[in-house]
Every structure is written in C-alpha cells, then in structure tokens.
Design an enzyme around this catalytic site. Structure first.
Site, short mmCIF file in Angstrom:
data_model
loop_
_atom_site.label_atom_id
_atom_site.label_comp_id
_atom_site.label_asym_id
_atom_site.label_seq_id
_atom_site.Cartn_x
_atom_site.Cartn_y
_atom_site.Cartn_z
N SER A 711 0.80 -1.23 0.00
CA SER A 711 0.00 0.00 0.00
C SER A 711 0.83 1.27 0.00
O SER A 711 0.28 2.35 -0.19
CB SER A 711 -0.94 0.00 1.21
OG SER A 711 -0.20 0.02 2.41
N LYS A 754 -6.68 3.46 8.54
CA LYS A 754 -5.75 4.43 7.96
C LYS A 754 -6.33 5.84 7.96
O LYS A 754 -5.64 6.82 8.28
CB LYS A 754 -5.38 4.00 6.54
CG LYS A 754 -4.52 2.74 6.47
CD LYS A 754 -4.27 2.33 5.03
CE LYS A 754 -3.41 1.07 4.97
NZ LYS A 754 -3.18 0.63 3.57
#
Length: 810
Positions: A711, A754
């Site tokens: 990511s 996140k």
C-alpha cells in the site's frame, strides 16, 4: 627424538579419495566398505585396475554432502584393496587393509570422483625403547580390562594381547574400541608414537569407566525385573490358593456401588455396554490388584459425563441482543451472527451448530464475547487454551494401556460443564504446535466438523460421544498459521482493532466503572473526562484492544485511592464525613484540579498520575517538502501516517531501500521507480533526468519497526517524483494504494484504520484507490464529514493532487 622404523610402502603422490560416512580408518586394520553410488563404484574399479590403493578420510560431520571437501579431515589412511565382491544393483563390497597415513595437500579433482595430492606421514619414535615398552604394556592392560567388561567383544580384538609391536597394537586397539570420531582422528593425526599412545590411553580409560557404569546399571535393572517377576508369581499362587479354598469369590464391594449408580444413570447403548463389561471385570478382581483403580476410574468417567443431559436454550432475540449490547460495545458483526443463529434455532430446532472463529488482535474482546454468547443462550461456558499445545493426546486422550491415562481436554471440558451442549471456547487456535507426539490440529478436524463430531471417539473412553450440540467457538490472532483443512471447517468472523473513539466509549461504559469499583472509589471522588481518556489512549497505550488502557485506568484509580487512604483525614471515612475532607490536603487538591473532593482526570492531569508520555504520534507538517510524501499505514494498534523520504544524487542508477522494509514493500518501490522512469510516467517531471547516472535512496523512518505490504507504492512514487524533479510535494495530503508498472492505483486494505490515523495526525485530505470507495462507508459519519476523499484510478490522476502540474509541464 629420532625417526626409525621406516615405512614398508611408499605411497604415490596422488591417490583417489573415498570419504568415510562414519568413523576413522587406521593402518594395519581391516576395513570393510560398501559402495552404492556410481562415483564410489567407479573409484574402486579404477583403483583395482591400477595399484589397488585408495585414500580413506574421515568426515567432520558439518555438511550433509558426503563429497564436500571442506568437511573432510586433512589426515587419512591409505588402504590396499584385498578383496572385492559384486552384488546385484551395482553394489560393490570390498575388504581393505590400512597401509600408511597421509596428509592431503591439495584436492586435484572432484569428477568423476575425488582425487588429492598427498604427502606420506612417518611415525616419530623415541630414543629409549624402555619408554615405548612401558606404554605398550599400559595399552595391553587397558585392552584386557575392556575385554573382561565386554563379554561379546569379537575374537580378533582379543588377539590383540599377543601383538608386541607398539605401533601396530596402538592402531588396532584404536580401531576396535568404541570412541568418537574426533578422538580417533586425534590418534591418527599424531606423528609421535609416544604422544599417540598417550591419547589412546586416555580414550581407553574413559571407555573402561563407561563399561563399568553400564554393567552396574544393567545389574540394577536385572535385580528389579527379578523382583517384579517374583511378586507376580506369588500373586498368581495366592489367587490359585484362594480359588481352591473358596475365599474371595464374592463381588468386589466397589463394583456393587458402581453397579447401583450405573442402573440409575441415563446412558446411550454403547457407553452402557462398555461400562457393564468393565464392571464385570472389576467384580472378579481381588481388592489389592493394581488394575482395580484403572477399571474404577474408567467407569467413574462414564458415569460422570453428561451423555444425555443438557440445558434448554433461551431463544429470545430481544434478550440475547440486550445481553450482547450490555457486555460489549460495537462488534456488530459478531452480535448479528449470534442473533441470526437464535432466529434460525427458533424456526428449526434441529439445525446444525456452526463453528465460529473470531479473528482479531489481542484485547478486542474475543474471549469475553464467548462468555456473553453463553449468557445470551443461557448455556454453560467452558474455555480451553490451545496455545503451545503439542500432543495430539491432549485432544483425543490417551489409550488406557498407558499408565495414568486420561480422556482428552474436550471430554474433560464437557464433564466440567455438566451438560452436553455448552458454549465451548477454544482459545488461541492459531498457536497450536506439532512435533513427534502428533499434530493436535488434525485431531481438531473431527471435533470442529458438524458432519463428524456427532460420533467423536475419545481414545480413553473408546465409545462415541455426541458433540454436535456443543457450540464451539475458536479465537485466533491471525489465520496464516491455521491449516487450510481446519480453517475450512470454521466460519471466520474478523474483529478489527478499536478506533480511538470506540476506545473512549468502551472506557466510559465499561472500564472506568469497573476500575473505580475495584479501587473502592465512587463517582464522587474520581471522574475521567474525554480529554483525559483521549490522552491516555494516544500517549500511554499502543494497542488494537483495550487491555493496556484498562491497566492505565486502574493505575490512576489506585493512586487516587492511595492518596485518599493516606490523607490525614482518612480516619473520618468511617464517620461519613464529606468527600472534601476525605480528599483533603494540598496534594489531593492539586490532583483534583483545585476543586473540592472530586479528582478530575483531564489531559493536563494525566501526567501527574502516569508520568511522562510513552508514545508519540507522527504529525503532519503544513509546508510542502522536497522528496517527502505522506503515506498511510495499518498496524495492529490502528492506523498511522507514514513519511516516505527519497534523496537523488549522482551515481550509477542504483536504488537503495532502508527502514527495515519487507520483500513486498521493496517490490512496490521497484515498481514505482519503473513507472517514474517510463515514458508515460512522471507526467514530464523527470524527462531531463539521466537515470543511468542517478542513484535514489528511499527511506521510511522508524527503522527499528519492520514494515511490509504493497500500500505504500503510491507514496513512494510521489516521493521519487519530488526528489528527481526538485519540486516539493504537499504534506497536508496523505495517500495509500498499490502502484503497477503502468501507473494504475489498485485497492488495499485497512482503509478505516488508515483514515482515522490520518485524522488523528491532523490530515483532512486523503487520496484513496477508486476500488476502495466502498470502504469509506465503514468510517463513522462524524469523521467522514470532516475528511475530504479523492478517489483515483491511476497515477496520472494522483500526481496533480500533490504537485503544481503547471510548473511541471513548462
């Protein structure tokens, strides 16, 4: 010292080398060898065709490769092939005789077999024959002791007593005794015969001590066996005498008691039949026999198990929902699944019980949820920890042939519950080990399969027990270590870590009241405000669950209780005086924030209780920076922002990656760089960069923390563009996403954590892959309204969000 007794044979300068699988070869000794490998057979055939001499060299045993030159000792024995026998299957067996010692000076070839250049070694003799004769007699005496202590020693070894040549005697004695390879090799490598016999003497002395000790142990064992046999014969004679006299033929008193209990117990046919057969055997045993206890214990287990006894389920959806909500905050997926089970149970009483597996980080409430489910169903609760379990018998039990045999932990848990339909929690199913005693996960395959567990057979009971009514729930921190067949039998329910807001609610509703009560306080003496809880969560804990948070809250409560109990007015507590007097004194007033009696735990007061902050959070900087991009990372304790730093400098086109990055993250960096270097990459930012003469160093701070995953690819690409073009990247925007070689931005996981981590660090703009649009719905509405989300499908859409592209296209 002088050299004497010149060797009777002169060895060639190069000979074939045959590594020995085990042991050491000595001069004068007869060495039987068997060759099965093609290279070994060819070595022997060619040696027989020429001078019949081969070099036998011992191995150090440090390598599994028999032909590894580095694993060979440098000193070996040249042997002459005396006899050769061939067997079917290209197997050759030879009898060789040791001729002389040699040292390998160089390995000259490895194919088709090993060859080496050698130098012959001569024995160094003493000037005095008296010293040599004394050593010879000493070896002869020790050899005679070994022969006396070893009745089965071969005849050829016994003939060594008639050898008067000290060198020959030493070599043959060394080859005939049991000693380690390193000891024998030390004897072979010694040039001085006196020193050689000294080493041999020490080895033989140790062998004599071992043989004496072995004989003593064998004597003790033989005495104990004879004693047991004597007792057995006496018992059998006693039984025969009692039978002749008609004594002891009545039923064992214990059997009569167990028979009465068996008649009253409700049992399925197979367990009843097994218990009756064992009871029949018990009734014929004399009371003093050891087998009486074994039979009685087996029957007791059958009588104590709830074969047909269970509790009635409370199939009330509203009550079940109320209990689950009371005990746990959030965990909606788990609660919904339990309510669905209750609803199906209402419509179909015979439905099979599903096997649930709660997967999540420590401290999120997996085990306590099992207790709540038992309350909601009105069932009994049993918990079994599987962490570190290695023995399959822990699950299935031991067979009754073993001393001290018992049923497995599953059957023990059923007996502990006292019902055949408890909620059975199998904790830490991902931490089961396996070794030579078996694999417990294989035994769990039957336990956790609704199609098979209705006839679960414990090794101890050896009769089927119906586990189909048991509500099995397993817990795990990760799925990777659970075997696929076992994972396939369970319905996986993931429990993610709590967000900061969720932890605050859990602390308010559950943790604070519990710890305040445990410390003997009340709401009139201590109160936690939201800012204080938020400070504890963000600066004194770093976890996905709430265990450490509860410990820190408990610590504050205990410190408050200590100040109250230690104050000058503590004596007035029993008199019902006011809270202000109880918490009186300058110290208590300072902790309470200057107010009467009530201690308020705010963000400014937390340090007074818990000391300096333990953790810090990365904070976003407002000013754009060159070579730095803000990424997003998922951790077991929640989301965080992640700075990716890149420096470009003259070099040879290398890419350096630091920050303890995992393999996947390294591959993401290389993919990002390839996109930047491609003709379509970089949006024209780097068209003037000579990549063959430019090195890039990509670093992700917090180097002591391992990092991995795809990511960070988008953040790395932005950081590289900024460093190569010299243009600063915006720091108030964070990005997550995997980058392909063609510049596509692919979806990733952990979006909720996140985004909340970015918000906690002061970032309000987040760039996400378009494929993660559905994950935005998981973010609470309150936070979603504060954030600005940009969904992108490619890097061409992403780059303008970090740079002023008008400047880059000039």
């Amino acid at each position: 010292m002088s050299a004497g007794h010149e060797p009777s044979i002169v060895l060639p300068g190069e000979i074939p080398i045959l590594p020995l699988a085990d042991g050491v070869a000595f001069p004068f000794a007869l060495i039987p060898l068997t060759a099965t490998e093609t290279a070994q057979v060819r070595l022997i055939d060619e040696a027989v065709a020429h001078d019949r001499i081969i070099g036998l060299v011992g191995r150090k045993g440090q390598s599994a490769d028999l032909g590894d030159p580095a694993d060979l000792y440098s000193v070996g024995t040249a042997a002459g092939i005396a006899k050769l026998y061939r067997f079917p299957g290209d197997v050759v067996r030879i009898s060789a005789k040791g001729l002389a010692r040699f040292r390998i000076t160089k390995i000259t070839g490895l194919q088709p077999y090993m060859r080496g250049a050698i130098e012959q070694l001569d024995t160094v003799w003493p000037e005095s024959d008296l010293e040599l004769e004394a050593w010879r007699k000493n070896i002869e005496t020790q050899l005679r002791q070994i022969i006396e202590l070893s009745p089965g020693i071969p005849d050829e070894v016994q003939l060594l007593n008639f050898i008067y040549d000290a060198e020959r005697l030493g070599y043959l004695a060394a080859s005939g005794i049991e000693a380690g390879t390193s000891d024998k090799q030390a004897i072979l490598e010694e040039d001085s015969i006196v020193a050689r016999l000294s080493i041999l003497s020490r080895v033989m002395a140790r062998e004599v001590r071992i043989l004496k000790l072995r004989n003593e142990i064998q004597g003790q064992v033989r005495t104990e066996i004879e004693k047991d046999q004597k007792e057995y014969y006496l018992k059998e004679q006693m039984k025969a005498i009692q039978k002749e006299l008609g004594v002891g033929e009545g039923e064992n008193p214990e059997a009569a008691e167990l028979r009465a209990r068996l008649e009253q117990k409700r049992l399925p046919p197979e367990p009843r039949k097994a218990a009756e057969e064992e009871l029949e055997r018990l009734s014929k045993m004399p009371q003093g026999m050891a087998e009486v206890a074994v039979s009685r214990t087996y029957i007791e287990w059958i009588l104590q198990l709830p074969w047909l006894d269970g509790t009635e389920d409370r199939l009330d959806l509203e009550r079940g929902q109320r209990i689950l909500d009371h005990d746990h905050y959030d965990l909606e997926d788990v609660k919904e699944r339990i309510i669905e089970y209750l609803a199906v149970k209402i419509l179909n009483r015979d439905t099979k019980t599903p096997i649930l597996c709660f997967v999540g980080p420590p401290g999120v409430g997996k085990t306590s949820m099992g207790r709540s489910i038992a309350r909601a169903l009105d069932r009994r609760f049993v918990r079994l920890s599987l962490g570190g379990m290695h023995d399959e018998a822990e699950i299935r039990g031991h067979r009754r042939t073993y001393v001290g045999a018992m049923p497995g932990r599953i059957i023990q848990g059923i007996r502990e519950a006292g019902s055949n339909n408890p909620v059975f929690m199998l904790d830490e199913v991902d931490k089961i080990g396996k070794d030579f005693r078996g694999d417990p996960t294989s035994a769990l395959l039957e336990v956790l399969d609704p199609e098979q567990n209705s006839t679960f057979r414990d090794n101890y009971l050896n009769v089927p027990f119906d586990l189909s009514r048991v509500k099995f729930i397993t817990t795990a921190n990760q799925l990777d270590t659970i075997p696929d067949p076992l994972r396939d039998r369970m319905e996986i329910i993931r429990i993610p870590g709590y967000t900061e807001e969720e932890k605050i609610e859990i602390a308010r509703k559950y943790l604070v009241p519990k710890q305040v009560t445990n410390a003997g306080l009340s709401g009139a003496s201590l109160r936690f405000v939201e800012s204080g809880l938020r400070e504890i969560i963000s600066r004194y804990t770093r976890e996905a669950g709430v265990r450490e948070l509860e410990r820190q809250i408990g610590k504050i409560c205990r410190k408050t209780a200590r100040r109250i109990a230690g104050g000058k007015t503590a004596r007035r507590i029993a008199g019902g005086r006011t809270a202000r007097r109880i918490a009186g004194g300058r110290t208590a007033r300072r902790i309470a924030g200057g107010k009467s009696g009530l201690a308020v735990v705010s963000s400014k007061r937390v340090a007074d209780y818990l000391g300096a902050r333990k953790y810090t959070r990365e904070a976003a900087t407002g000013e754009p920076r060159t070579g730095v991009a803000t990424g997003l990372a998922w951790t077991p304790s929640g989301g965080e922002i992640l700075f990716v730093e890149t420096s470009a400098f003259p070099g040879s086109g290398k890419l350096v990656l630091t920050g303890q990055l995992g393999d996947i993250m390294r591959e993401s960096a290389m993919a990002a760089l390839t996109w930047v270097r491609s003709s379509s990459g970089g949006q024209g930012f780097v068209r003037d960069v000579d990549f063959q003469k430019t090195d890039l160093h990509v670093h992700v701070p917090a180097g002591a923390t391992p990092k991995d995953g795809p990511s960070a690819g988008a953040a790395m690409a932005v950081s590289m563009l900024s460093a190569l073009s010299g243009r600063p990247a915006r720091q108030d925007v964070a990005v997550t996403g995997e980058v392909t070689l063609q510049g596509r931005v692919l979806p990733v996981g952990g979006i909720k954590e996140k985004v909340l981590g970015a918000r906690a660090s002061g970032i309000r703009r987040v760039v996400l892959p378009a494929g993660n649009e559905k994950d935005i719905e998981e973010i609470p509405d309150t936070f979603r309204k504060e954030m600005s989300f940009h969904l992108v499908e490619s890097m061409d859409q992403l780059v303008p969000l970090f740079f002023d592209t008008r400047e880059g296209k000039r």
